[in-house]
Design an enzyme around this catalytic site. Sequence first.
Site, PDB file in Angstrom:
ATOM      1  N   HIS A   1       0.802  -1.232   0.000  1.00  0.00           N
ATOM      2  CA  HIS A   1       0.000   0.000   0.000  1.00  0.00           C
ATOM      3  C   HIS A   1       0.836   1.284   0.000  1.00  0.00           C
ATOM      4  CE1 HIS A   1       1.005  -0.205   4.267  1.00  0.00           C
ATOM      5  NE2 HIS A   1       0.776   1.086   4.296  1.00  0.00           N
TER       6      HIS A   1
HETATM    7  C1  UD1 Z   1      -1.437   5.480   6.502  1.00  0.00           C
HETATM    8  C2  UD1 Z   1      -0.068   5.827   7.070  1.00  0.00           C
HETATM    9  C3  UD1 Z   1       0.908   4.693   6.781  1.00  0.00           C
HETATM   10  C4  UD1 Z   1       0.367   3.370   7.269  1.00  0.00           C
HETATM   11  C5  UD1 Z   1      -1.003   3.147   6.653  1.00  0.00           C
HETATM   12  C6  UD1 Z   1      -1.624   1.857   7.109  1.00  0.00           C
HETATM   13  C7  UD1 Z   1       0.480   8.231   7.062  1.00  0.00           C
HETATM   14  C8  UD1 Z   1       1.371   9.235   6.439  1.00  0.00           C
HETATM   15  N1  UD1 Z   1       0.491   7.027   6.460  1.00  0.00           N
HETATM   16  O1  UD1 Z   1      -1.320   5.431   5.090  1.00  0.00           O
HETATM   17  O2  UD1 Z   1       2.116   4.949   7.457  1.00  0.00           O
HETATM   18  O3  UD1 Z   1       1.232   2.329   6.890  1.00  0.00           O
HETATM   19  O4  UD1 Z   1      -1.855   4.243   7.036  1.00  0.00           O
HETATM   20  O5  UD1 Z   1      -2.847   1.656   6.520  1.00  0.00           O
HETATM   21  O6  UD1 Z   1      -0.174   8.519   8.029  1.00  0.00           O
HETATM   22  N2  UD1 Z   1      -8.990   5.296   2.887  1.00  0.00           N
HETATM   23  C9  UD1 Z   1     -10.216   4.697   2.901  1.00  0.00           C
HETATM   24  N3  UD1 Z   1     -10.703   4.265   4.104  1.00  0.00           N
HETATM   25  C10 UD1 Z   1     -10.019   4.417   5.256  1.00  0.00           C
HETATM   26  C11 UD1 Z   1      -8.764   5.053   5.221  1.00  0.00           C
HETATM   27  C12 UD1 Z   1      -8.259   5.482   4.036  1.00  0.00           C
HETATM   28  O7  UD1 Z   1     -10.873   4.542   1.890  1.00  0.00           O
HETATM   29  O8  UD1 Z   1     -10.516   3.980   6.321  1.00  0.00           O
HETATM   30  C13 UD1 Z   1      -8.435   5.727   1.599  1.00  0.00           C
HETATM   31  C14 UD1 Z   1      -8.656   7.164   1.315  1.00  0.00           C
HETATM   32  O9  UD1 Z   1      -9.013   7.303  -0.012  1.00  0.00           O
HETATM   33  C15 UD1 Z   1      -7.307   7.811   1.530  1.00  0.00           C
HETATM   34  C16 UD1 Z   1      -6.324   6.677   1.246  1.00  0.00           C
HETATM   35  O10 UD1 Z   1      -7.036   5.491   1.603  1.00  0.00           O
HETATM   36  O11 UD1 Z   1      -7.090   8.913   0.723  1.00  0.00           O
HETATM   37  C17 UD1 Z   1      -5.063   6.748   2.034  1.00  0.00           C
HETATM   38  O12 UD1 Z   1      -5.339   6.921   3.434  1.00  0.00           O
HETATM   39  P1  UD1 Z   1      -4.337   7.794   4.352  1.00  0.00           P
HETATM   40  O13 UD1 Z   1      -4.811   7.806   5.749  1.00  0.00           O
HETATM   41  O14 UD1 Z   1      -4.089   9.091   3.701  1.00  0.00           O
HETATM   42  O15 UD1 Z   1      -2.957   7.024   4.259  1.00  0.00           O
HETATM   43  P2  UD1 Z   1      -2.607   5.475   4.151  1.00  0.00           P
HETATM   44  O16 UD1 Z   1      -2.118   5.184   2.781  1.00  0.00           O
HETATM   45  O17 UD1 Z   1      -3.678   4.606   4.699  1.00  0.00           O
END
Ligand code: UD1
Length: 394
Positions: free
Chosen positions: A236
């Site tokens: 991811h």
């Molecule tokens: C975050 C952490 C990363 C960790 C990962 C585990 C940071 C910088 N990164 O990355 O270190 O390894 O979490 O999962 O904090 N989304 C959903 N549902 C959710 C959450 C996210 O659909 O419940 C989607 C959203 O479109 C979002 C994307 O996933 O834009 C990324 O989520 P985000 O929290 O920005 O970062 P992660 O890639 O999950």
Amino acid sequence: MLVAGARPNFMKIAPLYWELSKPGSRLVPVILHTGQHYDDNMSDEFFRDLSLPSPDFHLGIGSGTHSQQTARIMEAFDRVLNESRPDAVIVVGDVNSTLACALVTAKVNFTPDAYSRPLIVHVEAGLRSFDGSMPEEINRRVTDQLSDLLFVSEPSGIENLRREGFSHVIEGVDLRQGQILPDHPSPSSLPLVALVGNVMIDCLVRMMPVVKKKNPFTRLGFSRDPDRPLVLVTIHRPSNVDHAENLAQMMETLFALAREAQVIFPVHPRTRKRLDSINRLDRPGLHLVEPLGYLDFLALQTRASLVITDSGGIQEETTALGVPCLTIRENTERPITIFEGTNRLVRNDRVAILESVRDVLSIGECRGKCPKLWDGRAAERIVGVIERVLLHAH
Ligand code: UD1
């Protein structure tokens, strides 16, 4: 106040919550969820799996760019912090929620005529990938600079923090002698760095009896193919999924791997979005599934012949479980998983990954040992130190 926001935080605050809630504890834990992760299978399911109570505070922040997310958490957390006035704020890991809440706590002041703010505690401090393009590396560095108590999971973290100028260091908090600190710390001994072990492994150790009884295939709706090795995949990280070419390379590798192994790939929402652009993903032997809860995912890890990942925490879990792990990254902030554990770094290249897979599977057994202090008692050490510091301060 225990702060959690994203999936890898929940299993790190759980052991601290359990320890702080033990009968006789002199501290009262409250849980704050920033809402950085919000899908049921990225958040609530973890609270259920870990028998954690609903958060006392929920900021409901959701997704956005890094700056938007960090700024929204800061604004909302500032309000809660000023109203609730905890004695300590405990942040874990390296996600945007970690940095945002540490920064707010560093700047808050509860009494106008004197400087008074909660103690800032960083659990999983000192890890460094030395890769400034990783958002987590920025979060880790800044959070450590702001923290009063820095709890470290592996010796590399101690070295890194020493190099960055931290001078009060306990090389290993020793529970056996009941001697948590050499002497009572005065405010001048802060910031204090202490090697305590790994709270994520505390969680694993505690949940292992439940995990052993769990059959993850019940939920997945297909069965284990007994004739092929089981390979578990999680990918991811922006560096692997945000560039179409890198993601395509990864999928080509998995397609090839699925000819020899049963491959299970629980797909993170970030990856899912990017995969929409790839036409045909279904292949026999390759199972793309929704993200799994903590217990189901651990149950799969224990049954896997090999895990392929770019996660931070899974490098540690596989090392603790003695399961071989290939980490698709150029570097790791967790070098002990390579020097002592079962982890290997491999670049995102089809030939390189398939070669490593064959190599690992042909060895058949796993070399590696569980690092010192990854014994299920890190939270006990951490809470012991926090108690001493807080009770001394009052
Ligand atoms: C975050 C952490 C990363 C960790 C990962 C585990 C940071 C910088 N990164 O990355 O270190 O390894 O979490 O999962 O904090 N989304 C959903 N549902 C959710 C959450 C996210 O659909 O419940 C989607 C959203 O479109 C979002 C994307 O996933 O834009 C990324 O989520 P985000 O929290 O920005 O970062 P992660 O890639 O999950």
